[in-house]
Design an enzyme around this catalytic site. Sequence first.
Site, short mmCIF file in Angstrom:
data_model
loop_
_atom_site.label_atom_id
_atom_site.label_comp_id
_atom_site.label_asym_id
_atom_site.label_seq_id
_atom_site.Cartn_x
_atom_site.Cartn_y
_atom_site.Cartn_z
N LEU A 104 0.88 -1.17 0.00
CA LEU A 104 0.00 0.00 0.00
C LEU A 104 0.91 1.21 0.00
O LEU A 104 1.93 1.22 0.70
CB LEU A 104 -0.89 0.03 1.25
N ASP A 105 0.56 2.25 -0.76
CA ASP A 105 1.45 3.41 -0.78
C ASP A 105 1.42 4.12 0.56
O ASP A 105 0.54 3.90 1.40
CB ASP A 105 1.12 4.35 -1.95
N VAL A 106 2.39 4.98 0.78
CA VAL A 106 2.59 5.58 2.10
C VAL A 106 1.40 6.40 2.54
O VAL A 106 1.11 6.52 3.75
CB VAL A 106 3.89 6.43 2.10
#
Length: 236
Positions: A104-106
């Site tokens: 999952l992106d930050v």
Amino acid sequence: MEPTRLNKYLVDAGVCSRREADRLMEEGRITVDGRRAVLGQKVTGNEKIFVDRKPVKKPESIERVYIAYHKPVGIICTSDPKAKDNIIEAVNYPDGRIFHIGRLDVASSGLILLTNDGDIVNAILRAEGQHEKEYIVKVDKDITDEMVTSLRNGVHIGDDRPTLPAKIMKMGARMFSITIVEGRNRQIRRMCEAVGLNVESLKRIRVMGIKLDDIPPGKWRFLTEQETSALKAALV
């Protein structure tokens, strides 16, 4: 044991995926009997193998674990111990190495699975495009029926092909759920941009049959036996 490739051995030992093992070898972070490991190297299990100066246990001594973690915004999906706010340190699993399945992106939050079972990781990555992931999305504008239709049917996000059909359900003027089977980089954010929307928050609530439910942000739980069995069965 018969000689086996070092990257496969590290998978069986619950250290990392094969891809990650190759990267660690290229970076000089794995040694075998005191010497820097090289791509394609084989081992028998009798060697002294270290990753980041930590000894690797033999695969037969490893108990497999499967974890559901609620990743908060700001945590980075990387197993690099040098990276600030990396997911491995955030989870802080007390009994050996684990690694995350997918990303999952930050700026996103929600469900991430982690394990020390490299075979499961490789099976899920090979099955890309076959298993559902569900998200809750909040955007900056009202969502029109035309936008829903476009997202549902597939949009171009700058790659060589449009996204695969998605399941969309409106949950409010500026909120919807989306279920996809792909995992392209920042896919949902790029899909929204393609129809004129900007994502304000993005949370993953389900991976295949495993749900985030009431796991608080920053906390984790072990998968149940039923969840683990269903996960393995789905990947056969």
